[in-house]
Design an enzyme around this catalytic site. Structure first.
Site: not given
Ligand code: FE2
Length: 468
Positions: A163, A190, A193, A227, A312, A322, A349-351
């Site tokens: 990410d 990711d 962006y 995503n 991801h 998420h 995915h989870v920041h």
């Molecule tokens: Fe993501």
């Protein structure tokens, strides 16, 4: 040895083997961060190399199953130019030449530059290669180091980044990673962006390519789609999914008998790395399901003891962000991960950052209502490294009560390093971005899920193939 020294010694042992201790920790530390806004396009971080039609956004990835090939990719903006790569083992002397291909794409009102991909194969292991792309005054030179030959005891260092995006926090993660001595990046999805911009502005794909070039041109990045790579925009007439990503970031999927660049496997040093696609069909009888079933059978822990899975969307996540999005894939693949004794599953995915204990939840039964994760020595450790630093900011809301399966979690930016030492042990460290303070971050010693069992260790000792 005095009492306090003994206590310190015991404390350090406990910290090192924290994966065996069932009491999780939620770090209260909050790293001081820059605003979650992207770096301006005219910044030095995105500088366009001078000269006419000069190659930019240079990146490499592994080009085959076993690490004797790389795929070199770059973009030229003004005209097609050449897709040739000159390469050799001596600087400025290029004995070999490889011919690549060129592609480009449009996305609504954005038109990409000319995207080149060139497979360079038949390389020697453990060798530094220099390469040159572009022509005349616009030519650029880089180098990379091939991995050691596949061997169960060969040491190797992987970085893990997810990410990433293109903020000053992203740049900090990248620069911090480059200081930690990783030899290959496992990227868990990711990337740019760019889809956060109006019309998914492809200019931000280009800037991201220039941002990561300082690392990605010199060592392979193993790509996983997230995503933000889907870019499904029927309102703009863009209905083919993963369009910019698939044009720009190729993978060696054919060499692992995959039918899609979105899921594949590579073997590198002592690791077998499986890349999955959270956003492609994966339920029973889908191509990804069939492929993974066969790929897991091909894993040979006698040659590649470390079995690592990248995806991801995390299967275990106690952040409100998420939450439970990975349940469908967990239901389909978790029993395989346990059966094949996967060492680690990395996701993004989870920041934030989170590491699990070895748990499984395969007794989940929608009819009986049974639904509790249980400690399971055959299960992987699940690690979320979605903390690269993108413009969406940190996911700071963990569940109030830390669940039993969660070992450590913290909402800060950073990346991980995985140092494979030999067939039985690996050092793992989560590296919070450098902020000038000495603060304890997460680190554990991994014992290999296949080789660390007592019987195999005894057999090794008996045959004197391996010390201790
Ligand atoms: Fe993501």
């Amino acid at each position: 040895m005095g009492l306090w020294t003994w206590l310190l010694f015991i404390y350090l042992i406990l910290i090192c083997f924290v994966d065996d201790v069932l009491s999780g920790r939620t770090s209260s530390f909050r790293r001081s961060e820059w605003p979650s806004t992207d770096i301006p396009l005219d910044s030095e971080a995105f500088v366009v190399p001078g000269g006419y039609n000069t190659p930019q956004q240079v990146h490499i990835t592994q080009g085959d199953y076993d690490g004797k090939a790389v795929i070199i990719s770059w973009v030229t903006e003004s005209e097609t130019g050449t897709s040739e790569v000159l390469y050799g083992t001596e600087e400025h002397k290029y004995e070999h030449i490889a011919q690549g291909t060129t592609t480009n794409y449009t996305f609504y009102n954005y038109k990409s530059g000319f995207i080149h991909h060139c497979l360079v194969d038949g390389l020697k292991y453990n060798t530094k290669y220099h390469y040159k792309i572009g022509t005349g005054a616009s030519a650029r030179e880089f180098w990379f180091q091939t991995p050691p030959e596949i061997d169960p005891d060969v040491p190797y260092v992987f970085g893990v980044i997810g990410d990433l995006g293109q903020t000053f926090n992203s740049l900090s993660t990248l620069e911090h990673y480059m200081e930690t001595g990783g030899q290959t990046v496992l990227f868990v999805g990711d990337l740019s962006y760019a889809d956060r911009y109006e019309y998914n502005d492809g200019v931000r794909w280009d800037s991201w390519g220039r941002l990561v070039e300082k690392s990605a041109a010199y060592q392979p990045w193993i790509w996983t789609a997230g995503n933000h790579e889907i870019e499904y925009r029927p309102d703009l007439g863009e209905i083919s999914t993963f369009k910019p990503y698939l044009h720009r970031y190729v993978t060696p999927y054919v060499s692992s008998k995959s039918s899609s660049p979105l899921w594949y496997a590579v073997r590198r040093a002592s690791a077998h790395i499986i890349v999955l696609s959270s956003y492609s069909p994966f339920v029973k009888y889908t191509p990804q399901w069939f492929w993974l079933r066969e790929e897991l059978k091909r894993v040979n822990r006698e040659k590649t003891p470390w079995l690592i899975v990248l995806m991801h969307v995390p299967l275990y996540n106690s952040n409100e962000a998420h939450y439970m999005e990975g349940e469908a894939m967990r239901d389909v693949f978790e029993s395989w991960f346990v059966h094949y004794k996967v060492d680690i599953v990395f996701a993004g995915h989870v920041h934030a950052y989170e590491r699990s204990y070895r748990v499984s939840n395969m007794n989940y039964n929608i009819t009986s209502g049974s639904r509790h994760p249980v400690p399971d020595k055959s299960a992987p450790v699940y690690i979320i490294v979605g903390d690269g630093g993108n413009q969406e900011g940190l996911a700071v809301r963990f569940s109030d009560l830390q669940p039993d399966y969660s070992a450590f979690r913290e909402a800060s930016y950073g990346h991980s390093t995985l140092e494979l030492k030999n067939r039985t042990h690996a050092f793992y460290h989560w590296n919070r971005n450098n902020d000038g303070k000495h603060v304890l971050t997460d680190h554990i010693v991994f014992r290999n899920q296949y080789w660390a069992s007592n019987t195999r260790r005894r057999r090794l000792k008996k045959h004197r193939k391996f010390p201790n």
